[in-house]
Design a protein around this motif. Structure first.
Motif, PDB file in Angstrom:
ATOM      1  N   ARG A 136       0.832  -1.203   0.000  1.00 28.80           N
ATOM      2  CA  ARG A 136       0.000   0.000   0.000  1.00 28.80           C
ATOM      3  C   ARG A 136       0.871   1.259   0.000  1.00 28.80           C
ATOM      4  NH1 ARG A 136      -5.358   1.440   1.628  1.00 28.80           N
ATOM      5  NH2 ARG A 136      -5.399   3.434   2.689  1.00 28.80           N
ATOM      6  N   GLN A 137       1.924   1.256   0.796  1.00 28.93           N
ATOM      7  CA  GLN A 137       2.831   2.401   0.853  1.00 28.93           C
ATOM      8  C   GLN A 137       3.510   2.624  -0.497  1.00 28.93           C
ATOM      9  OE1 GLN A 137       5.866   2.025   3.829  1.00 28.93           O
ATOM     10  NE2 GLN A 137       6.569   4.119   3.580  1.00 28.93           N
ATOM     11  N   ALA A 138       3.905   1.553  -1.177  1.00 32.44           N
ATOM     12  CA  ALA A 138       4.540   1.672  -2.487  1.00 32.44           C
ATOM     13  C   ALA A 138       3.572   2.252  -3.515  1.00 32.44           C
ATOM     14  CB  ALA A 138       5.054   0.315  -2.950  1.00 32.44           C
ATOM     15  N   VAL A 139       2.320   1.839  -3.476  1.00 35.51           N
ATOM     16  CA  VAL A 139       1.325   2.364  -4.412  1.00 35.51           C
ATOM     17  C   VAL A 139       1.087   3.848  -4.153  1.00 35.51           C
ATOM     18  CG1 VAL A 139      -1.105   2.270  -5.101  1.00 35.51           C
ATOM     19  CG2 VAL A 139       0.212   0.161  -4.867  1.00 35.51           C
ATOM     20  N   PHE A 140       0.965   4.238  -2.900  1.00 31.86           N
ATOM     21  CA  PHE A 140       0.738   5.655  -2.598  1.00 31.86           C
ATOM     22  C   PHE A 140       1.962   6.509  -2.941  1.00 31.86           C
ATOM     23  CE2 PHE A 140      -3.012   4.160  -0.451  1.00 31.86           C
ATOM     24  CZ  PHE A 140      -3.896   5.208  -0.647  1.00 31.86           C
ATOM     25  N   ALA A 141       3.154   5.987  -2.770  1.00 33.60           N
ATOM     26  CA  ALA A 141       4.364   6.713  -3.175  1.00 33.60           C
ATOM     27  C   ALA A 141       4.378   6.900  -4.687  1.00 33.60           C
ATOM     28  CB  ALA A 141       5.609   5.968  -2.711  1.00 33.60           C
ATOM     29  N   TYR A 142       3.962   5.865  -5.427  1.00 32.63           N
ATOM     30  CA  TYR A 142       3.907   5.978  -6.883  1.00 32.63           C
ATOM     31  C   TYR A 142       2.848   7.004  -7.302  1.00 32.63           C
ATOM     32  CZ  TYR A 142       3.352   5.046 -11.783  1.00 32.63           C
ATOM     33  OH  TYR A 142       3.267   5.200 -13.139  1.00 32.63           O
ATOM     34  N   LEU A 143       1.700   7.005  -6.627  1.00 30.00           N
ATOM     35  CA  LEU A 143       0.664   7.984  -6.950  1.00 30.00           C
ATOM     36  C   LEU A 143       1.152   9.418  -6.739  1.00 30.00           C
ATOM     37  CD1 LEU A 143      -2.506   6.278  -5.451  1.00 30.00           C
ATOM     38  CD2 LEU A 143      -1.923   6.561  -7.870  1.00 30.00           C
ATOM     39  N   ALA A 144       1.912   9.631  -5.681  1.00 33.47           N
ATOM     40  CA  ALA A 144       2.469  10.967  -5.432  1.00 33.47           C
ATOM     41  C   ALA A 144       3.414  11.362  -6.562  1.00 33.47           C
ATOM     42  CB  ALA A 144       3.184  11.003  -4.094  1.00 33.47           C
ATOM     43  N   TYR A 145       4.262  10.433  -6.986  1.00 37.64           N
ATOM     44  CA  TYR A 145       5.171  10.691  -8.109  1.00 37.64           C
ATOM     45  C   TYR A 145       4.375  10.942  -9.392  1.00 37.64           C
ATOM     46  CZ  TYR A 145       7.820   9.260 -12.214  1.00 37.64           C
ATOM     47  OH  TYR A 145       8.353   9.197 -13.468  1.00 37.64           O
ATOM     48  N   TYR A 146       3.397  10.088  -9.657  1.00 32.78           N
ATOM     49  CA  TYR A 146       2.615  10.154 -10.890  1.00 32.78           C
ATOM     50  C   TYR A 146       1.897  11.500 -11.002  1.00 32.78           C
ATOM     51  CZ  TYR A 146      -0.593   8.527 -14.556  1.00 32.78           C
ATOM     52  OH  TYR A 146      -1.295   8.381 -15.724  1.00 32.78           O
ATOM     53  N   ASN A 147       1.356  11.995  -9.908  1.00 34.50           N
ATOM     54  CA  ASN A 147       0.570  13.226  -9.947  1.00 34.50           C
ATOM     55  C   ASN A 147       1.392  14.503  -9.871  1.00 34.50           C
ATOM     56  OD1 ASN A 147      -2.031  12.165 -10.251  1.00 34.50           O
ATOM     57  ND2 ASN A 147      -2.099  11.646  -8.085  1.00 34.50           N
ATOM     58  N   THR A 148       2.595  14.445  -9.312  1.00 42.21           N
ATOM     59  CA  THR A 148       3.347  15.689  -9.110  1.00 42.21           C
ATOM     60  C   THR A 148       4.636  15.791  -9.920  1.00 42.21           C
ATOM     61  OG1 THR A 148       4.481  14.751  -7.198  1.00 42.21           O
ATOM     62  CG2 THR A 148       2.462  15.997  -6.770  1.00 42.21           C
ATOM     63  N   ASN A 149       5.165  14.682 -10.437  1.00 46.71           N
ATOM     64  CA  ASN A 149       6.449  14.745 -11.144  1.00 46.71           C
ATOM     65  C   ASN A 149       6.411  14.245 -12.579  1.00 46.71           C
ATOM     66  OD1 ASN A 149       7.603  15.663  -8.775  1.00 46.71           O
ATOM     67  ND2 ASN A 149       8.216  13.640  -8.129  1.00 46.71           N
ATOM     68  N   ARG A 150       5.580  13.264 -12.867  1.00 49.85           N
ATOM     69  CA  ARG A 150       5.586  12.603 -14.170  1.00 49.85           C
ATOM     70  C   ARG A 150       4.832  13.448 -15.188  1.00 49.85           C
ATOM     71  NH1 ARG A 150       2.880   8.487 -17.116  1.00 49.85           N
ATOM     72  NH2 ARG A 150       4.321   6.956 -17.970  1.00 49.85           N
ATOM     73  N   LEU A 151       5.503  13.779 -16.308  1.00 48.53           N
ATOM     74  CA  LEU A 151       4.893  14.588 -17.354  1.00 48.53           C
ATOM     75  C   LEU A 151       4.040  13.704 -18.260  1.00 48.53           C
ATOM     76  CD1 LEU A 151       7.966  16.790 -18.315  1.00 48.53           C
ATOM     77  CD2 LEU A 151       6.151  17.280 -16.669  1.00 48.53           C
ATOM     78  N   GLY A 204      -0.280  18.222 -22.535  1.00 46.79           N
ATOM     79  CA  GLY A 204       0.696  19.262 -22.854  1.00 46.79           C
ATOM     80  C   GLY A 204       1.984  19.157 -22.074  1.00 46.79           C
ATOM     81  N   TYR A 205       2.421  17.957 -21.783  1.00 45.26           N
ATOM     82  CA  TYR A 205       3.663  17.706 -21.039  1.00 45.26           C
ATOM     83  C   TYR A 205       3.688  18.459 -19.710  1.00 45.26           C
ATOM     84  CZ  TYR A 205       5.177  15.232 -25.119  1.00 45.26           C
ATOM     85  OH  TYR A 205       5.257  14.323 -26.140  1.00 45.26           O
ATOM     86  N   ARG A 206       2.548  18.349 -19.025  1.00 45.48           N
ATOM     87  CA  ARG A 206       2.433  18.871 -17.670  1.00 45.48           C
ATOM     88  C   ARG A 206       2.123  17.704 -16.751  1.00 45.48           C
ATOM     89  NH1 ARG A 206      -2.229  23.029 -17.940  1.00 45.48           N
ATOM     90  NH2 ARG A 206      -3.078  21.370 -19.211  1.00 45.48           N
ATOM     91  N   THR A 207       2.235  17.937 -15.462  1.00 44.63           N
ATOM     92  CA  THR A 207       1.841  16.909 -14.497  1.00 44.63           C
ATOM     93  C   THR A 207       0.330  16.986 -14.311  1.00 44.63           C
ATOM     94  OG1 THR A 207       2.037  18.323 -12.553  1.00 44.63           O
ATOM     95  CG2 THR A 207       4.043  17.176 -13.272  1.00 44.63           C
ATOM     96  N   PRO A 208      -0.305  15.916 -13.834  1.00 42.88           N
ATOM     97  CA  PRO A 208      -1.742  15.996 -13.569  1.00 42.88           C
ATOM     98  C   PRO A 208      -2.102  17.104 -12.568  1.00 42.88           C
ATOM     99  CG  PRO A 208      -1.083  13.721 -13.660  1.00 42.88           C
ATOM    100  CD  PRO A 208       0.178  14.540 -13.718  1.00 42.88           C
ATOM    101  N   THR A 209      -1.247  17.327 -11.595  1.00 44.61           N
ATOM    102  CA  THR A 209      -1.505  18.392 -10.622  1.00 44.61           C
ATOM    103  C   THR A 209      -1.497  19.753 -11.300  1.00 44.61           C
ATOM    104  OG1 THR A 209      -0.556  17.068  -8.848  1.00 44.61           O
ATOM    105  CG2 THR A 209      -0.703  19.439  -8.464  1.00 44.61           C
ATOM    106  N   GLU A 210      -0.519  19.999 -12.189  1.00 41.55           N
ATOM    107  CA  GLU A 210      -0.467  21.266 -12.918  1.00 41.55           C
ATOM    108  C   GLU A 210      -1.696  21.446 -13.804  1.00 41.55           C
ATOM    109  OE1 GLU A 210       4.381  21.745 -13.409  1.00 41.55           O
ATOM    110  OE2 GLU A 210       3.221  20.729 -14.969  1.00 41.55           O
ATOM    111  N   ALA A 211      -2.106  20.364 -14.460  1.00 41.49           N
ATOM    112  CA  ALA A 211      -3.279  20.443 -15.332  1.00 41.49           C
ATOM    113  C   ALA A 211      -4.532  20.743 -14.518  1.00 41.49           C
ATOM    114  CB  ALA A 211      -3.436  19.139 -16.098  1.00 41.49           C
ATOM    115  N   ARG A 212      -4.674  20.090 -13.365  1.00 39.62           N
ATOM    116  CA  ARG A 212      -5.856  20.318 -12.527  1.00 39.62           C
ATOM    117  C   ARG A 212      -5.890  21.742 -11.993  1.00 39.62           C
ATOM    118  NH1 ARG A 212      -6.545  20.114  -7.219  1.00 39.62           N
ATOM    119  NH2 ARG A 212      -4.587  19.059  -6.856  1.00 39.62           N
ATOM    120  N   LEU A 213      -4.737  22.257 -11.570  1.00 39.04           N
ATOM    121  CA  LEU A 213      -4.702  23.616 -11.031  1.00 39.04           C
ATOM    122  C   LEU A 213      -4.934  24.667 -12.111  1.00 39.04           C
ATOM    123  CD1 LEU A 213      -1.744  23.312  -8.495  1.00 39.04           C
ATOM    124  CD2 LEU A 213      -4.197  23.414  -7.997  1.00 39.04           C
ATOM    125  N   GLY A 214      -4.589  24.346 -13.357  1.00 37.34           N
ATOM    126  CA  GLY A 214      -4.776  25.283 -14.453  1.00 37.34           C
ATOM    127  C   GLY A 214      -6.132  25.180 -15.123  1.00 37.34           C
TER     128      GLY A 214
END
Length: 75
Positions: free
Chosen positions: A36-51, A56-66
């Motif tokens: 569970r910890q590994a999945v949540f760590a991956y989700l944090a990476y996926y949403n905040t770092n992975r383009l 438009g080569y943004r992170t999901p967090t950037e897209a949601r905030l924009g």
């Protein structure tokens, strides 16, 4: 992710879970909590770092905030 029968939402969800299984699902964890910890760590990476090319080569967090609603709220 979306309404029943929406192929676009289904494709996005299937793509995400395929990526999750490829990058995280190849290991055997000693406990359920460790998995569970590994999945949540991956989700944090996926949403905040992975383009993502589809947004438009943004992170999901950037897209949601924009994101701006195109419809005005009802009074």
């Amino acid at each position: 992710m979306g309404r029943t029968g929406s192929c676009y939402d289904n494709a996005a969800a299937e793509s995400f879970f395929a990526t999750l299984k490829t990058e995280v699902g190849t290991k055997v964890w000693p406990t359920r909590a460790a998995a569970r910890q590994a999945v949540f760590a991956y989700l944090a990476y996926y949403n905040t770092n992975r383009l993502h090319s589809t947004i438009g080569y943004r992170t999901p967090t950037e897209a949601r905030l924009g994101y701006r609603h195109t419809h005005a709220l009802a009074a």
